[in-house]
Design an enzyme around this catalytic site. Structure first.
Site, PDB file in Angstrom:
ATOM      1  N   ASP A 109       0.812  -1.220   0.000  1.00  0.00           N
ATOM      2  CA  ASP A 109       0.000   0.000   0.000  1.00  0.00           C
ATOM      3  C   ASP A 109       0.843   1.266   0.000  1.00  0.00           C
ATOM      4  OD1 ASP A 109       0.777  -0.832   2.618  1.00  0.00           O
ATOM      5  OD2 ASP A 109      -0.637   0.572   3.495  1.00  0.00           O
ATOM      6  N   GLU A 132      -0.573  -1.982   5.152  1.00  0.00           N
ATOM      7  CA  GLU A 132       0.318  -1.895   6.322  1.00  0.00           C
ATOM      8  C   GLU A 132       0.200  -0.548   7.009  1.00  0.00           C
ATOM      9  OE1 GLU A 132       3.271  -0.662   8.818  1.00  0.00           O
ATOM     10  OE2 GLU A 132       3.327   0.110   6.780  1.00  0.00           O
ATOM     11  N   GLU A 133       0.118   0.519   6.211  1.00  0.00           N
ATOM     12  CA  GLU A 133       0.108   1.859   6.782  1.00  0.00           C
ATOM     13  C   GLU A 133      -1.081   2.076   7.704  1.00  0.00           C
ATOM     14  OE1 GLU A 133       2.474   3.864   6.711  1.00  0.00           O
ATOM     15  OE2 GLU A 133       3.695   3.320   4.975  1.00  0.00           O
ATOM     16  N   ARG A 177      18.759  -7.011  14.031  1.00  0.00           N
ATOM     17  CA  ARG A 177      19.025  -7.285  15.440  1.00  0.00           C
ATOM     18  C   ARG A 177      17.976  -8.264  15.957  1.00  0.00           C
ATOM     19  NH1 ARG A 177      16.785  -4.693  19.673  1.00  0.00           N
ATOM     20  NH2 ARG A 177      18.809  -4.044  20.505  1.00  0.00           N
ATOM     21  N   HIS A 200       7.727   9.007   4.376  1.00  0.00           N
ATOM     22  CA  HIS A 200       6.481   9.773   4.477  1.00  0.00           C
ATOM     23  C   HIS A 200       6.672  11.235   4.071  1.00  0.00           C
ATOM     24  CE1 HIS A 200       4.243   6.727   7.273  1.00  0.00           C
ATOM     25  NE2 HIS A 200       5.098   6.121   6.463  1.00  0.00           N
TER      26      HIS A 200
END
Length: 429
Positions: free
Chosen positions: A114, A172-173, A212, A399
């Site tokens: 998206d 996802e956003e 990580r 963004h």
């Protein structure tokens, strides 16, 4: 620390196999096509059609329409899992041999599709053609990398013995497509045992990988609160309950949650991003509205902020004779990487990028990601692939209306995914 990173112009691509480097023009073409046609969450119809078309063209089995626009592709390796049986075979053709083998291992790869409601300011040939919508976070690159990985694995099935599920996820956003895809069964039939995913990351330069174990990205919770006071004349405050004064005290007091209620070793943040009240300078507002986010890494803090935020708001309102209306909800849990899968990704990344400066373990961010829902279900690793290149003016933050990334990272992403697949199935057996 930033000064120790390699100059993107000097990134060594010789570690990327020639067969993947040769895909680079296609990866760029796919990414730019997707960039021109960005779509918001659960509206990724053109994106899904393009992905499905490519998968069908390559003969890759896949399901569409999952959680509205999601896609899951399944690629079966045809290398025998036992090390002494080195001859490849076709599972579909050799039914007898396949029936004698244990259930194949299943590794999933996740990519989001998206875009964001942002008007693009870049003047490039592949600029967004959809007014007010833009791929400003790299998801077009994620989709292109996943497509390139699918293509390569389909052409080289003799190199791995298990099953790879490639999940093309919507939204996802916001409001989050991972959870509905999980609820639709994307981790079942066959059951996924581990999952990996990447995020192109302009906070790291090209030629680096941030990986990580443990917490990588934060949980995010949200709340809206309306302070209900009593309005009146600015010259007669004793006749009112000033919602602005109450709201101001609430905003300040909320900062004490992190400062005085959270273990200093734990990271957390409360941000009041919106505060609206009043209509005129000499009128005391009867209501004040605020919106905020809460972020933290430690999963044990789930539920704590909700309770503490309301305690603070209720106490301050009571002391001033005000009331309140609070709406609080959890959006995404923290992204927690499995130790073993993170080590797998790190070892693979070391083979692709120059070390030691190419691997960045201190890459935590308070940004959030709904990859976290997948990681709650199965062990896995989400990692950052450096994509910034200031020399090419490709270093704007995520963004931002001028966000873009160095597309060299696309082939690097495919290489890392492919090597993870090959190494995972060797380690599993």
């Amino acid at each position: 620390m930033v000064s120790t990173f390699p100059n993107p112009a000097s990134v060594d691509l010789s570690r990327i196999r020639l067969s993947i480097r040769s895909l680079q023009p296609q990866l760029v073409e796919w990414r730019r096509r997707l960039h021109q046609q960005p779509e918001l969450g659960f509206q990724e119809k053109l994106t899904a059609e393009f992905v499905s078309q490519k998968l069908q063209e390559w003969g890759i089995e896949h399901q569409t329409g999952i959680a509205h626009t999601g896609i899951v592709a399944t690629i079966q390796g045809n290398k025998l899992p036992d090390s002494h049986l080195a001859t490849p075979f076709d599972y579909a053709q050799d039914k007898l041999t396949a029936s004698r083998l244990p259930n194949p291992q299943v590794l999933a790869i996740r990519a989001d599709m998206d875009a964001l409601p942002i008007q693009e300011l870049n003047e490039v040939p592949y600029k967004s053609q959809h007014d007010g919508v833009m791929h400003a976070c790299g998801h077009d690159g994620h989709t292109a990398i996943a497509l390139g990985t699918a293509y390569y694995l389909q052409q080289h099935r003799q190199d791995f013995s298990g099953v790879v599920k490639i999940i093309f996820q919507p939204a996802e956003e916001s409001p989050g497509g991972a959870k509905p895809m999980i609820e639709a069964g994307v981790l079942k039939n066959p059951d996924v045992e581990a999952i990996i995913g990447l995020h192109l990351w302009n906070n790291l330069p090209l030629g680096t990988v941030g990986v990580r174990a443990g917490a990588l990205m934060a949980a995010v919770e949200c709340f809206n609160c309306t302070i209900l006071g009593k309005g009146g004349h600015g010259a007669l405050p004793h006749q009112t309950v000033d919602s602005v004064v109450v709201a101001a005290q609430v905003v300040n007091a909320l900062q004490t949650i992190v400062a005085r209620n959270i273990n200093p070793i734990d990271s957390a943040v409360v941000t009041v991003g919106e505060l609206h009240a009043g209509t005129k300078r000499n009128v005391i507002a009867d209501t004040a509205r605020m919106s905020a986010t809460v972020r933290y890494f430690n999963p044990s803090l789930k539920g704590f902020f909700n309770q503490r935020v309301e305690q603070i708001i209720a106490g301050i309102c009571q002391s001033h004779g005000a009331n309140y209306d609070l709406e609080y909800w959890s959006l995404y849990p923290p992204v927690i990487n499995d130790i073993k899968i993170a080590e797998l990704v790190r070892s693979v990344a070391e083979e692709v990028v120059e070390t030691p400066v190419g691997i960045v373990p201190e890459c935590q961010t308070m940004a959030a990601e709904d990859m976290s829902f997948f990681l709650e279900e199965v062990p896995g690793c989400y990692f950052f692939l450096g994509s910034a290149n200031p020399a090419k003016d490709l270093a704007y933050p995520h963004h931002h209306p001028r966000f873009d990334f160095d597309e060299t990272a696309l082939a690097m992403g495919v290489e890392i995914f492919v090597r993870c697949v090959e190494k995972y199935f060797v380690l599993c057996h």
